[in-house]
Design a protein around this motif. Sequence first.
Motif, short mmCIF file in Angstrom:
data_model
loop_
_atom_site.label_atom_id
_atom_site.label_comp_id
_atom_site.label_asym_id
_atom_site.label_seq_id
_atom_site.Cartn_x
_atom_site.Cartn_y
_atom_site.Cartn_z
N UNK A 1 5.00 10.16 -5.62
CA UNK A 1 5.42 10.94 -4.45
C UNK A 1 4.41 12.06 -4.18
N UNK A 2 3.93 12.70 -5.23
CA UNK A 2 2.90 13.72 -5.08
C UNK A 2 1.63 13.10 -4.50
N UNK A 3 1.27 11.93 -5.00
CA UNK A 3 0.08 11.24 -4.50
C UNK A 3 0.23 10.88 -3.02
N UNK A 4 1.44 10.48 -2.60
CA UNK A 4 1.66 10.17 -1.20
C UNK A 4 1.39 11.38 -0.32
N UNK A 5 1.87 12.54 -0.76
CA UNK A 5 1.66 13.77 0.01
C UNK A 5 0.19 14.17 0.00
N UNK A 6 -0.42 14.19 -1.18
CA UNK A 6 -1.80 14.64 -1.29
C UNK A 6 -2.76 13.73 -0.54
N UNK A 7 -2.57 12.42 -0.65
CA UNK A 7 -3.47 11.50 0.06
C UNK A 7 -3.26 11.59 1.56
N UNK A 8 -2.00 11.78 1.97
CA UNK A 8 -1.74 11.93 3.40
C UNK A 8 -2.36 13.19 3.97
N UNK A 9 -2.27 14.28 3.23
CA UNK A 9 -2.86 15.55 3.68
C UNK A 9 -4.39 15.47 3.71
N UNK A 10 -4.96 14.74 2.76
CA UNK A 10 -6.42 14.63 2.68
C UNK A 10 -6.98 13.54 3.57
N UNK A 11 -6.11 12.70 4.12
CA UNK A 11 -6.57 11.62 4.98
C UNK A 11 -7.32 10.52 4.25
N UNK A 12 -6.96 10.30 3.01
CA UNK A 12 -7.60 9.25 2.21
C UNK A 12 -6.58 8.21 1.80
N UNK B 1 0.81 -1.22 0.00
CA UNK B 1 0.00 0.00 0.00
C UNK B 1 0.85 1.27 0.00
N UNK B 2 2.17 1.12 0.09
CA UNK B 2 3.07 2.28 0.06
C UNK B 2 3.51 2.57 -1.38
N UNK B 3 4.10 3.74 -1.57
CA UNK B 3 4.56 4.11 -2.91
C UNK B 3 5.59 3.10 -3.40
N UNK B 4 5.34 2.42 -4.51
CA UNK B 4 6.24 1.36 -4.95
C UNK B 4 7.65 1.83 -5.28
N UNK B 5 7.77 3.02 -5.88
CA UNK B 5 9.13 3.50 -6.18
C UNK B 5 9.91 3.80 -4.91
N UNK B 6 9.23 4.33 -3.88
CA UNK B 6 9.90 4.64 -2.62
C UNK B 6 10.36 3.36 -1.93
N UNK B 7 9.52 2.34 -1.93
CA UNK B 7 9.89 1.08 -1.30
C UNK B 7 11.07 0.43 -2.03
N UNK B 8 11.04 0.45 -3.34
CA UNK B 8 12.15 -0.12 -4.11
C UNK B 8 13.45 0.64 -3.85
N UNK B 9 13.36 1.97 -3.80
CA UNK B 9 14.55 2.77 -3.53
C UNK B 9 15.08 2.49 -2.13
#
Length: 272
Positions: free
Chosen positions: A253-264, A212-220
Amino acid sequence: MSAAEARVSCTVTDGVADVRLDRPDKLNALDQPMFEALVDTGLRLAEEPAVRAVVLSGNGRAFCAGLDFGAFRAMADGTRSAERIPATDRPIGPARARGQQAAHVWTALPVPVIAAMHGVAYGGGLQIALGADIRLVAPDARLSVMEVRWGLVPDMTGSQLLPELVGRDVAKELTYTARVVSGEEAAALGLATRTEPDPRAAALALATEIAERSPEAVRAAKRLLEAAGRVDLATGYEAEQREITALIGTPNQVEAVESGMAGRPPRFTDPA
């Protein structure tokens, strides 16, 4: 279906690959078809961008009992010598021998691998689990660096990975004696990450969380953590900056920030 294809099962659901050693009548003992199946499965998963995490477990009563007894008989009667041990011209990183590749292919996968261990994990079976990022083990599981008992040494990457996990002195003690440790002791020593009453269920839950985490971040993150302690600090620090620079501003990465800020819940896309 070939013998190798029958040795390992693999299904992928919602980004989680469920890989199972599937020779339960032999406690998933390692023979040449099993080695081939493990390597082929790992290499295939490495090319699937939709896979975000892998769970590696054994079907039946054990994770893996180690090398098949037929191989020991062949050594004793002289029909299998060092010169006859199958090698490969298709290296996986530093691993050239097929047995090493069966363990190292999980380390080489670009996504996290979680080994779920129950029953026994002896010798080569334990070394395969050492190739995983995380090892969840049943409290009553039995683990052993078994090779010296058979007049051998760990030759499936274990001699290099054990000291890193448990310390050089403990690695020597476990290797020289071939003693069996419980899952609880394995976790205390660092041979396992932690104990779980149902390691496979816990591993699947953890893999789902990772997926459920950002796949590129986990791979990095896996690339960085695999290099840690194996490269000098300057190289490691440079790699950190290279990885984070490549991530900042990407769609996930943008989606991680936006979803986290929106709580979704985030909606990530898999890498191409």
